[in-house]
Design an enzyme around this catalytic site. Sequence first.
Site, PDB file in Angstrom:
ATOM      1  N   ASP A  61       0.736  -1.302   0.018  1.00 18.11           N
ATOM      2  CA  ASP A  61      -0.014  -0.002  -0.096  1.00 18.11           C
ATOM      3  C   ASP A  61       0.891   1.397  -0.093  1.00 18.11           C
ATOM      4  O   ASP A  61       1.962   1.231   0.619  1.00 18.11           O
ATOM      5  CB  ASP A  61      -0.787  -0.023   1.234  1.00 18.11           C
ATOM      6  N   ASP A  84      -3.456   4.292  -2.321  1.00 13.42           N
ATOM      7  CA  ASP A  84      -4.773   5.025  -1.344  1.00 13.42           C
ATOM      8  C   ASP A  84      -5.087   6.165  -2.040  1.00 13.42           C
ATOM      9  O   ASP A  84      -4.375   7.137  -2.550  1.00 13.42           O
ATOM     10  CB  ASP A  84      -4.066   4.968  -0.063  1.00 13.42           C
ATOM     11  N   GLU A  95      -7.061   2.882  -5.943  1.00 11.10           N
ATOM     12  CA  GLU A  95      -8.552   3.022  -5.074  1.00 11.10           C
ATOM     13  C   GLU A  95      -9.309   4.361  -5.564  1.00 11.10           C
ATOM     14  O   GLU A  95      -8.631   5.467  -5.396  1.00 11.10           O
ATOM     15  CB  GLU A  95      -8.275   2.983  -3.649  1.00 11.10           C
ATOM     16  N   HIS A 146     -10.693  -3.659   3.987  1.00  9.88           N
ATOM     17  CA  HIS A 146     -10.655  -2.927   5.423  1.00  9.88           C
ATOM     18  C   HIS A 146     -11.308  -1.895   5.604  1.00  9.88           C
ATOM     19  O   HIS A 146     -11.275  -1.479   6.851  1.00  9.88           O
ATOM     20  CB  HIS A 146      -8.784  -2.928   5.520  1.00  9.88           C
ATOM     21  N   ASP A 147     -12.081  -1.466   4.727  1.00  9.79           N
ATOM     22  CA  ASP A 147     -12.934  -0.108   5.023  1.00  9.79           C
ATOM     23  C   ASP A 147     -14.482  -0.781   5.003  1.00  9.79           C
ATOM     24  O   ASP A 147     -15.222   0.546   5.351  1.00  9.79           O
ATOM     25  CB  ASP A 147     -12.642   0.834   4.018  1.00  9.79           C
TER      26      ASP A 147
END
Length: 539
Positions: A98, A200, A267, A326-327
């Site tokens: 990431d 990200d 993303e 994870h969100d």
Amino acid sequence: MANDWWKGAVVYQIYPRSFLDTNGDGIGDLAGIEKKLDHIAGLGADAVWLSPIYPTPNRDFGYDISDYVGIAPEMGTLDSFDRLLAATHERGMKLILDQVLSHTSDQHPWFLESQLSKDNEKSDWYVWAEAKEDGTVPNNWMSAFGGPAWSWHPLRRQYYFHKFLKQQPKLNFHKPEVVSACMDVLRFWLDRGVDGFRLDVANSYLHDAQLTDNPPTPREERTFLDWAHAPRLQQHIHDANMPENEWAMREVRKVMDEYEGRFAFGEFSERPEMLGRYTGPEHLHSAYTFDFIEDFMFQPQLFRDYYEKLLADLPDLTPCVTFSNHDVVRPVTRWGGGQNGERGDDALAKLALTLLVSLKGTVLMYQGEELGLPEVDLEQKDIHDPVGDLYFPWAKGRDGCRTPIPWEAKKAQAGFSSGAPWLPIPDYHRERAVDVQAADEASVLTHARAVVALRHAHPALGHGEISFLDTEGSVLAFTREEGGEKILCVFNLGKEGEARFALPDTLTAAGDIFSLAGAGFSDGAVALPPRGAWLARVG
């Protein structure tokens, strides 16, 4: 094709804090990931994506980086990272990191210097602005975590921009030195041997230098999610998602092209219609949107619209497809209507995994998805996520999908740690522990291994074009075609009642390759029990 290894690959996402702890501090670490690589390889994954592992004050648990080229002490060292990288490669898998280049922690040395004055070397490395005459914020931009996207700094007597927490100041990509420094961060890890990056909030590198107000989201276009969260009541077209952002994606791609066989995907949580501006031969290799992971309805039209509308003008794009990360709320809870709770929904988990590996794109599978883990309903004392802290108890944030992986049902802390884990592990997750499911031929884990193997065994599923067929009710049907192989994929997304799909006159069944929940073909039609699926070669 070696440089295109990512096309159609299965990428397994790890949230490192919650994977496996080897030193008893209750926080997962790099040594724990290395220890469990065989689990990931056993799934058939082609690559591993790690959520941030860098030094951080943990205001946003790794997405607030204070050192881009180090390892968080609780995770390990650069030496332990090198061992993990080598062990991953030894198993024939790639390793993806990431990268959070849109913003840093307010404890990053760059910001610590920038905040000191208006004329130091890094004074404009972040986005600073004067207050209005009455002392209020420069414009109407709102933080994704609620409230104004501006915080006052008493030393500089200015506001600084933060799209997320006030402890996550926004880097100024209008400054060439900032871009150069960020590209050197990528090179540091590429030189070390990593195979790619997940970027990200890749939609937010560039902002409008004139600080123009964002317009409101038209009332008729607002969804229940928009009304639930004030920042979504405005269109984020000046603080992010600008056409000029494609320039930043191009700069990333230039760096990636300096190395052979590397992969960068982004993303894009806002304005998915901008996808075509940010991906392509001179931009990012691929990207994912939130179309699937923010969905609560699980209706066939969702999947058809994604390919036939959103991606209609992008025939050469291999998208990243994901149902979980994870969100967001875990899919068996989100698509199960939130009622399954502790019971989980193994039938839904198996159906979702079968659909995921059947879709066109690079598959992103989040840890625990292969176990069918439901969302954990946490108490207030256990909440760490700033989103949960803001909205509890009406919304509990992202911690419910971030709880540790249960490895061994009968061990203390389900085999995750010898100490108290940073988030609790409920008993209904213990029941779905890896060791329990590995011994059960009917488990979600066994199913996950089977459908990933199915994808790898059939080029049409991994790389084929996708064409949707007309259906009714809860039935979703499409074909995947590649190199002379054509596979029909039919799913009943409903949880009640059998459905039937009549084979079109243009297709002839040539032998099924996979059946779920007893689905089968007879008399020219596919019979689909609830949560059933049928895949077959067709001519």
